[in-house]
Write an enzyme that holds these catalytic residues in place. Structure first.
Site, PDB file in Angstrom:
ATOM      1  N   GLU A   1       1.127  -1.226  -0.096  1.00 52.64           N
ATOM      2  CA  GLU A   1       0.150   0.384   0.194  1.00 52.64           C
ATOM      3  C   GLU A   1       0.407   1.210  -0.025  1.00 52.64           C
ATOM      4  OE1 GLU A   1      -3.595   2.164   2.642  1.00 52.64           O
ATOM      5  OE2 GLU A   1      -3.121   0.033   3.375  1.00 52.64           O
TER       6      GLU A   1
ATOM      7  N   GLY B   1      -7.165   5.305   7.750  1.00 51.87           N
ATOM      8  CA  GLY B   1      -8.714   5.116   8.955  1.00 51.87           C
ATOM      9  C   GLY B   1      -7.727   4.169   9.407  1.00 51.87           C
ATOM     10  N   ALA B   2      -7.224   2.987   9.604  1.00 55.94           N
ATOM     11  CA  ALA B   2      -7.078   2.272  10.984  1.00 55.94           C
ATOM     12  C   ALA B   2      -5.117   2.103  10.782  1.00 55.94           C
ATOM     13  CB  ALA B   2      -7.601   0.704  10.068  1.00 55.94           C
ATOM     14  N   SER B   3      -4.434   2.685   9.522  1.00 54.98           N
ATOM     15  CA  SER B   3      -3.097   2.362   9.346  1.00 54.98           C
ATOM     16  C   SER B   3      -2.763   3.482   8.895  1.00 54.98           C
ATOM     17  CB  SER B   3      -2.527   1.210   8.519  1.00 54.98           C
ATOM     18  OG  SER B   3      -2.752   1.277   6.635  1.00 54.98           O
ATOM     19  N   THR B   4      -1.173   4.298   8.760  1.00 57.67           N
ATOM     20  CA  THR B   4      -0.377   4.912   7.662  1.00 57.67           C
ATOM     21  C   THR B   4       0.910   4.080   7.464  1.00 57.67           C
ATOM     22  OG1 THR B   4       0.376   7.370   8.470  1.00 57.67           O
ATOM     23  CG2 THR B   4       0.269   5.731  10.603  1.00 57.67           C
ATOM     24  N   GLN B   5       0.916   4.862   6.512  1.00 60.50           N
ATOM     25  CA  GLN B   5       2.062   4.395   5.754  1.00 60.50           C
ATOM     26  C   GLN B   5       3.442   5.936   5.131  1.00 60.50           C
ATOM     27  OE1 GLN B   5      -0.628   3.732   4.221  1.00 60.50           O
ATOM     28  NE2 GLN B   5      -0.378   2.189   5.886  1.00 60.50           N
TER      29      GLN B   5
END
Length: 499
Positions: A234, A264-268
């Site tokens: 992602e 909403g549930a993760s960050t990259q």
């Protein structure tokens, strides 16, 4: 008149007629010569024009001459008309934690690869163009984007209904892709952190039903069309998208952008390191090698599951859970009482802190002062730091690189009026910090969780990634009128390498 005079007149008239006839013949011959010259001239002009077009089209489709720009041109359309390029499509469904989005892309694809060789392997591919050196043969021409809510993960207990929620998206894709192209147009659905957080049996049940729906869509699908996307992929696909749209994939690596995505549930976070210290001091699982434009690149990329804005919001609120489902948070203004917020199948009733905090506002121009109710920004920072903890790696190189941020980074900035909602803009980290303080100090019943969200974002940028107040961040939702999404990177990949 004598006979001799009569004959002399006849001879003169005959002679005059011959001269006139000769003149007419000469004139006719001259006109014919001029016509032939004009035809010959037009022939050479047309021949020259066609030769020029063919040369330009050939150069436009030669790998070494192809420009860095991502957009199509008149030459690309001429190339398609001459059979040097073809129109290709790809459909990607982004099954996010808060909604599902369909993105249907059309490209012009060069049929002259300039000597590049496509390698074939039997294993599924994970990264951009891992088995293709022909990446620059695609130019983006058009895009469809549409979203439905809620996300697939909201249908964890009703997988068939979840799959059916995608039908409107598929219908829009069918309208966009011409009928004669559909059977060979790849279709994939990749779920992100929302499904990663579900129990495996519930996620699998959802994906099985989705696979049934996609298989009947009329598009090209395989056993790899439906699945949960790894957080690393992602991040890589998002990095590719922003650098492709900003024309930063070619040239000096230092000009490439650092990509920050807040879902909403993760960050990259993903970027191409240019300092040797970054490669030597970074944990091994934060580095990956991809093949792109005939080069092997070492990318820094990591996905932080649970540190997306919604999951972080929930974690911050849970620190101040009073009773079952009731929260009294210092990140919420005291004027907020029993505000309901639902996420992940749970509903929370949220109010301001147990001990309300007020700010003395001095009266001006003869007006009385007041005590304004405020959220506790300092306590909110502590709560956010507790959620972030020490799990975020902060490479020093970030402070000297150009950063682009999107998704919730962009959304929260536009909600506060910090940037143009259509054009995007550039903000310093200090401006994010100031916006967080302002959101905490000014009561706003319409945005009851603005203080929490902005405090988490600013704390994550500083305490997490180690950015200073003077660092600037480019914020965009669309670039060149195309959506900023990992879906474009994935579409590019599956056209080059297959599903």
């Amino acid at each position: 008149m004598t006979y001799a005079d009569l004959m002399e007149g006849v001879r003169k008239r005959k002679s005059t007629g011959e001269v006139q006839a000769g003149m007419k013949a000469s004139s006719s011959s001259g006109q014919m010569t001029m016509s032939l010259r004009m035809v010959r001239f037009l022939f050479y002009v047309i021949l020259f024009a066609l030769s020029t077009i063919i040369i330009l089209v050939t150069l436009n489709n030669t790998w070494l001459m192809r420009g860095p720009g991502h957009a199509t041109s008149t030459l690309d359309r001429l190339s398609a008309a001459l059979g040097v390029q073809e129109r290709v499509f790809a459909v990607v469904i982004d099954a996010g934690s808060t909604g599902s989005r369909v993105l249907a892309f059309s490209f012009f694809k060069s049929l002259t690869d300039g000597g590049c060789v496509r390698k074939k392997t039997g294993a599924p591919l994970s990264f951009i163009a891992n088995n293709s050196s022909c990446d620059n043969s695609l130019k983006l021409d058009d895009q469809l984007w549409h979203e439905v809510k809620p996300g697939l993960s909201s249908y964890a207990d009703n997988p068939k209904e979840g799959a059916n929620s995608l039908l409107p998206l598929l219908e829009l894709a069918r309208e966009r892709v011409p009928a004669e192209y559909r059977a060979k147009t790849p279709l994939v659905l990749k779920a992100t952190a929302g499904l990663r957080l579900l129990p495996p049996e519930k996620a699998d049940a959802l994906l099985q039903e989705v696979n049934v729906v996609l298989s009947a869509s009329g598009f090209h699908t395989t056993e790899h069309s439906v699945g949960i996307m790894d957080g690393r992929d992602e991040g890589i696909f998002s990095w590719f998208t922003v650098n492709y749209l900003m024309d930063r994939l070619t040239g000096d690596p230092k000009d490439s952008l650092v990509a920050l995505d807040l879902g909403g549930a993760s960050t990259q976070i993903t970027f191409l390191p240019i300092k040797p210290d970054t490669l030597t001091s970074t944990p091994a699982d934060y580095l990956t090698t991809i093949s792109l434009l005939r080069q092997n690149l070492n990318l820094y990329t990591h996905s932080y599951l649970g540190l997306g804005l919604m999951t972080a919001r929930k974690a911050v609120l849970m620190q101040h859970l009073v009773t079952d489902g009731k929260v009294k948070s210092p990140c919420v203004n005291p004027i907020i009482d029993n505000y309901e917020w639902s996420y992940g199948g749970e509903t929370f009733t949220i109010s301001g802190s147990v001990v309300p905090k007020y700010q003395e506002i001095r009266g001006q121009a003869g007006r009385l002062g007041e005590k304004r109710p405020i959220a506790d920004h300092k306590e909110c920072i502590k709560a956010c730091r507790a959620v972030i903890g020490k799990q975020v790696h902060s490479p020093p190189e970030l402070q000297s690189r150009e950063v682009i941020a999107f998704s919730y980074f962009f959304d929260r900035a536009t909600e506060r009026g910090l940037i143009d909602p259509f054009k995007g803009g550039v903000l310093s980290v200090q401006e994010f910090l100031q916006a967080a303080v302002q959101a905490c100090n000014i009561p706003n019943a319409e945005q009851p969780l603005a203080c929490l969200d902005l405090t988490f974002i600013s704390t994550f940028l500083t305490s997490g990634y180690g950015l200073s107040g003077t660092n600037t961040i480019n914020l965009y939702k669309r670039i060149d009128n195309y959506e900023v999404s990992w879906a474009l990177g994935l579409a590019f990949h599956i056209i080059n390498n297959g599903i």
